[in-house]
Write a protein that holds these residues in place. Structure first.
Motif, PDB file in Angstrom:
ATOM      1  N   ARG A  49      -1.959  -2.821  -0.377  1.00 21.06           N
ATOM      2  CA  ARG A  49      -2.772  -1.785  -1.027  1.00 21.06           C
ATOM      3  C   ARG A  49      -3.080  -2.171  -2.468  1.00 21.06           C
ATOM      4  O   ARG A  49      -4.191  -1.956  -2.965  1.00 21.06           O
ATOM      5  CB  ARG A  49      -2.046  -0.446  -0.974  1.00 21.06           C
ATOM      6  N   GLU A  50      -2.095  -2.766  -3.150  1.00 22.52           N
ATOM      7  CA  GLU A  50      -2.271  -3.123  -4.566  1.00 22.52           C
ATOM      8  C   GLU A  50      -3.315  -4.204  -4.751  1.00 22.52           C
ATOM      9  O   GLU A  50      -4.150  -4.133  -5.672  1.00 22.52           O
ATOM     10  CB  GLU A  50      -0.929  -3.577  -5.128  1.00 22.52           C
ATOM     11  N   GLY A  79      -5.523  -5.101  -2.332  1.00 22.61           N
ATOM     12  CA  GLY A  79      -6.697  -4.844  -1.495  1.00 22.61           C
ATOM     13  C   GLY A  79      -6.904  -5.876  -0.411  1.00 22.61           C
ATOM     14  O   GLY A  79      -8.051  -6.192  -0.056  1.00 22.61           O
ATOM     15  N   TYR A 119      -6.056  -6.811   3.547  1.00 20.95           N
ATOM     16  CA  TYR A 119      -5.569  -6.194   4.768  1.00 20.95           C
ATOM     17  C   TYR A 119      -5.739  -7.087   5.996  1.00 20.95           C
ATOM     18  O   TYR A 119      -5.489  -6.651   7.112  1.00 20.95           O
ATOM     19  CB  TYR A 119      -6.297  -4.865   5.019  1.00 20.95           C
ATOM     20  N   TYR A 122      -2.926  -0.489   8.892  1.00 22.33           N
ATOM     21  CA  TYR A 122      -4.080  -0.209   8.030  1.00 22.33           C
ATOM     22  C   TYR A 122      -5.372  -0.163   8.839  1.00 22.33           C
ATOM     23  O   TYR A 122      -6.291   0.601   8.523  1.00 22.33           O
ATOM     24  CB  TYR A 122      -4.181  -1.258   6.925  1.00 22.33           C
ATOM     25  N   GLU A 148      -6.296   7.353   1.561  1.00 15.63           N
ATOM     26  CA  GLU A 148      -7.106   6.244   1.062  1.00 15.63           C
ATOM     27  C   GLU A 148      -6.474   5.532  -0.129  1.00 15.63           C
ATOM     28  O   GLU A 148      -6.804   4.379  -0.410  1.00 15.63           O
ATOM     29  CB  GLU A 148      -8.498   6.750   0.676  1.00 15.63           C
ATOM     30  N   THR A 149      -5.569   6.218  -0.833  1.00  8.30           N
ATOM     31  CA  THR A 149      -5.012   5.632  -2.059  1.00  8.30           C
ATOM     32  C   THR A 149      -3.545   5.222  -1.931  1.00  8.30           C
ATOM     33  O   THR A 149      -3.122   4.241  -2.546  1.00  8.30           O
ATOM     34  CB  THR A 149      -5.157   6.623  -3.229  1.00  8.30           C
ATOM     35  N   ASN A 150      -2.751   5.955  -1.164  1.00  6.28           N
ATOM     36  CA  ASN A 150      -1.325   5.650  -1.066  1.00  6.28           C
ATOM     37  C   ASN A 150      -1.066   4.575  -0.014  1.00  6.28           C
ATOM     38  O   ASN A 150      -1.756   4.529   1.007  1.00  6.28           O
ATOM     39  CB  ASN A 150      -0.524   6.906  -0.709  1.00  6.28           C
ATOM     40  N   PRO A 151      -0.077   3.732  -0.238  1.00  8.51           N
ATOM     41  CA  PRO A 151       0.236   2.709   0.774  1.00  8.51           C
ATOM     42  C   PRO A 151       0.881   3.322   2.012  1.00  8.51           C
ATOM     43  O   PRO A 151       1.514   4.377   1.945  1.00  8.51           O
ATOM     44  CB  PRO A 151       1.213   1.781   0.050  1.00  8.51           C
TER      45      PRO A 151
END
Length: 401
Positions: free
Chosen positions: A38-39, A41, A43, A78, A102-105
């Motif tokens: 997530r950090e 980006g 996936y 994801y 959408e923002t949290n892992p």
């Protein structure tokens, strides 16, 4: 085709401790990988592997195969999350739930399932044991058990990837096995199946499957959960935890029985099975608040999936038809009118005067649409097809039942 067979592990206390430590290590690593993904980006499996593969091997004492499976598990999570967001399952754009997704892992429970491949897991069928990788080393002689069909499946069929699962204090392996798929028969008609809430399934031969008893069971479970939640004592919470999967297991058992009965009858009479395409029905249907619990607990998708894989195993064609107006259209004359349904259980045609059970009438319409849809893409013979039907593509693997 692929099926998933569940077998139960019988580890000793020492072996269970090693399995627990393995799941904790793998899922802690998965949560760390998800946060990193997530950090930065990233996936995609192979791209993400370049960033964190060596790190999670060293930090969490994971073997090479386990580390790769952890990374793939995160990427798959994801991918599933993105699909749910696109489908609107996590709320509208801008909603709090969707923003969080959408923002949290993604995070993983300590006992979330961990995939194993042939390098990490081997079967000794004569001794009925498995040899399985753990963070404490290779565990040999871990006993397993299951039904005769499950034991036979893992012993005689090619076994692919397996998942190690910890549930309710017990250990399981969900093994993917490859089952030979027969050619589909050329159907001499279709057995229509109408799925609903009052009657879980009603076929075009006039047979009603489940219905009152299962719905009564669900209502009792709802009342019991409500009372236990209101009590909110330690013993009540403990009882809720023990009962949390009971209704799901009961419903799955009922759906297995219904699907097997329908497919067996279709195979015996040389017919295919026609069902409604109910994709997205919860979004299309609007109900009063007291009816929403009933709709949410209606496991029509599971029943449809069971019908699909049992039909494929038996070589029975299955088609999904447009469900619109099947309950308002007369199966005899084709007249469509809302007033043909004077009440939930009755169909009375205002044109030709035929009177029938509403679900039976709908099932007959579904059977007719099955013939039409099958004939539109297959050459005619025996009234429907002229040669053995082509195989359908493999669908989602399911637990054997």
């Amino acid at each position: 085709m692929n099926l998933v067979v569940q077998v139960k592990l019988l580890p000793t206390a020492e072996q269970a401790s090693a399995l627990e430590a393995t799941l904790r290590a793998c899922n802690t690593a998965a949560s760390d990988v998800a946060a990193t993904a997530r950090e930065i980006g990233c996936y995609r499996n192979y791209d993400l592997r370049r960033h964190i593969y060596q790190g999670i091997k060293d930090d969490h004492r994971l073997g090479a195969q386990a580390a790769q499976h952890v990374i793939k598990k995160v990427c798959d999570a994801y991918k599933t999350l993105a699909a749910n967001i696109r489908a609107g399952n996590l709320g509208k754009p801008g909603s709090k739930r969707r923003r969080n997704a959408e923002t949290n892992p993604v995070s993983f429970r300590w006992d979330a399932a961990q995939p194993y491949d042939a390098r990490m897991l081997s079967w000794q069928h004569d001794a009925r044991t498995v040899s399985i990788w753990t963070v404490s080393g290779r565990l040999k002689g871990v006993a397993f058990t299951g039904s005769s069909d499950q034991i036979k499946a893992v012993a005689t069929m090619p076994v692919g990837e397996s998942d190690l699962v910890h549930r309710d204090g017990m250990w399981f392996l969900y093994a993917t096995v490859e089952v030979p798929e027969p050619e589909l028969i050329g159907p001499a008609g279709f057995l229509g199946v109408d799925m609903g809430i009052a009657n879980i399934a009603y076929d075009s031969d006039g047979n009603r499957h489940a219905g009152t008893r299962l719905n009564g069971y669900r209502r009792r479970q709802v009342r019991l959960r409500r009372r236990l939640q209101q009590r909110n004592t330690k013993s009540a919470r403990r009882l809720l935890a023990r009962r949390r999967c009971k209704e799901a297991r009961h419903a799955a058992n009922v759906n297995h029985i219904i699907a097997k009965t329908i497919v067996t009858e279709a195979a015996r009479t040389g017919r295919g099975v026609a069902v409604e395409d109910l994709t997205g029905i919860r979004d299309r249907v609007r109900l009063r608040k007291p009816q929403r619990v009933t709709l949410s607990s209606w496991s029509f998708h599971q029943l449809g999936a069971f019908l699909a894989y049992k039909a494929r195993r038996a070589g029975v064609p299955l088609v999904e038809v447009d469900p619109r107006y099947t309950s308002q259209t007369c199966h005899r004359c084709g007249h469509r009118d809302k007033r043909n349904r004077p009440d939930q259980g009755t169909f009375a045609c205002r044109s030709c005067g035929v009177v029938a059970h509403a679900d039976h009438n709908a099932a007959l319409n579904i059977a007719r649409r099955g013939v039409e849809d099958w004939g539109a893409v297959n050459p005619p013979a025996r009234g429907l097809t002229s040669q053995p039907a082509r195989k359908r593509p493999a669908s989602l693997a399911l637990r054997a039942g």
